[in-house]
Design a protein around this motif. Structure first.
Motif, short mmCIF file in Angstrom:
data_model
loop_
_atom_site.label_atom_id
_atom_site.label_comp_id
_atom_site.label_asym_id
_atom_site.label_seq_id
_atom_site.Cartn_x
_atom_site.Cartn_y
_atom_site.Cartn_z
N ARG A 154 9.55 8.14 -8.35
CA ARG A 154 10.19 6.80 -7.57
C ARG A 154 9.26 5.53 -7.96
N ARG A 155 8.53 5.65 -8.79
CA ARG A 155 7.66 4.33 -9.07
C ARG A 155 8.31 3.02 -9.16
N ALA A 156 9.61 3.09 -10.06
CA ALA A 156 10.34 1.76 -10.52
C ALA A 156 11.56 1.84 -9.55
N TYR A 157 11.72 2.51 -8.82
CA TYR A 157 12.91 2.05 -7.68
C TYR A 157 12.53 2.47 -6.17
N GLY A 158 13.53 2.15 -5.41
CA GLY A 158 13.58 2.32 -4.11
C GLY A 158 12.81 1.42 -3.26
N TYR A 159 12.69 0.14 -3.69
CA TYR A 159 12.27 -1.05 -2.80
C TYR A 159 12.78 -2.16 -3.31
N GLY B 147 18.14 -4.93 -4.51
CA GLY B 147 17.45 -4.03 -5.33
C GLY B 147 17.20 -2.57 -4.74
N MET B 148 17.24 -2.67 -3.25
CA MET B 148 16.94 -1.45 -2.64
C MET B 148 18.29 -0.76 -2.19
N SER B 149 18.56 0.35 -2.57
CA SER B 149 19.62 1.21 -2.24
C SER B 149 19.17 2.07 -1.06
N THR C 26 0.84 -1.23 0.07
CA THR C 26 -0.06 -0.06 0.14
C THR C 26 0.86 1.14 0.09
N VAL C 27 1.97 1.21 0.78
CA VAL C 27 2.90 2.40 0.86
C VAL C 27 3.49 2.48 -0.60
N CYS C 28 3.77 1.41 -1.25
CA CYS C 28 4.42 1.48 -2.60
C CYS C 28 3.33 2.13 -3.53
N ASN C 29 2.14 1.91 -3.50
CA ASN C 29 0.92 2.21 -4.17
C ASN C 29 0.82 3.92 -3.99
N ALA C 30 1.05 4.19 -3.06
CA ALA C 30 0.74 5.59 -2.21
C ALA C 30 1.90 6.50 -3.03
N LEU C 31 3.17 5.95 -2.94
CA LEU C 31 4.48 6.60 -3.47
C LEU C 31 4.14 7.07 -4.99
N GLU C 32 3.49 6.09 -5.63
CA GLU C 32 3.09 6.25 -7.01
C GLU C 32 2.29 7.79 -7.30
N ILE C 33 1.68 8.24 -6.17
CA ILE C 33 1.20 9.40 -6.23
C ILE C 33 1.88 10.45 -5.73
#
Length: 234
Positions: free
Chosen positions: A33-38, A169-171, A21-28
């Motif tokens: 950041r949609r394709a990195y950071g996780y 994959g998460m920096s 859900t947090v990843c979804n929210a970060l898309e807004i």
């Protein structure tokens, strides 16, 4: 380190969400950041029913397939420096450890002793590509996402600490805000962290319309096409 810790209210609101859900929210809230950071590959979660962890990253690198090559005094100095880094404010913290052996997980840094030490120093849990052990004897409530489970610590030792690391994959940089649960982990930019719960609620409301229709009986392709998000998100 993060200069301005977030309020307990913001941290609490983030803990009420799961990591997808947090990843979804970060898309807004942070669309770039949609394709990195996780994390982008699977991690072992020995306690999948544990609540989400939200805390500030403390980082290090380890190796286990050979001795450090340092003197005993040098090894002790590195360990003390590492634990001092773990104890730094702000808290709560999440420990993010990169195993830099050619075969990560050769020896476990994490078991009964280190889970207890880190928990005592304010860490909520660990995220690592390395191995963990002593699962029945961990500090109560100490969370984990790991690359593997193994029996031995071999020659495990800290190489560096308070450095940027990458785990599955998460920096991560020291002080980054991390959200993690059984699904994986994501770095939450602190400048948009307070916006994440509202963005999550907006997405959940939009998804609920589609989910209720699909589960309500008599669902048709025409009904589906009328409800689909034109951006293709849902």
């Amino acid at each position: 380190m993060a200069a301005d810790p977030l309020s307990p209210d913001v941290l609490g609101a983030l803990r009420a969400l799961d990591t997808p859900t947090v990843c979804n929210a970060l898309e807004i809230a942070a669309p770039h950041r949609r394709a990195y950071g996780y994390t982008t590959s699977p991690l072992v979660c020995p306690n999948p029913d544990a609540p989400p962890m939200v805390g500030y990253a403390r980082t290090g690198t380890i190796r286990a397939n050979a001795p450090s090559g340092r003197s005993g005094d040098e090894d002790l100095a590195v360990r003390v420096g590492y634990y001092r880094h773990m104890a730094e404010a702000p808290q709560p913290t999440i420990t993010v450890i990169s195993d830099i052996d050619a075969s990560p997980g050769y020896g476990a840094w994490w078991g009964e002793v280190n889970s207890s030490i880190h928990a005592g120093l304010g860490s909520l849990g660990v995220i690592t590509n390395g191995s963990i052990r002593d699962l029945g004897d961990w500090a109560p409530g100490f969370g984990a996402l790991a690359g593997s489970i193994g029996p031995s610590h071999a020659w495990v030792h800290v190489v560096e600490y308070a450095v940027p690391v990458t785990v599955h994959g998460m920096s991560v940089r020291p002080g980054d805000l991390i959200h993690a649960d059984r699904h994986g982990a994501v770095v939450v930019p602190t400048d948009v962290a307070a916006d994440v719960p509202e963005a999550a609620a907006h997405i959940a409301a939009a998804e609920r319309i589609l989910i209720d229709a699909a589960r309500g009986g008599g669902f048709t392709i025409d009904q589906l096409t009328s409800l689909l998000d034109p951006k293709g998100d849902h």
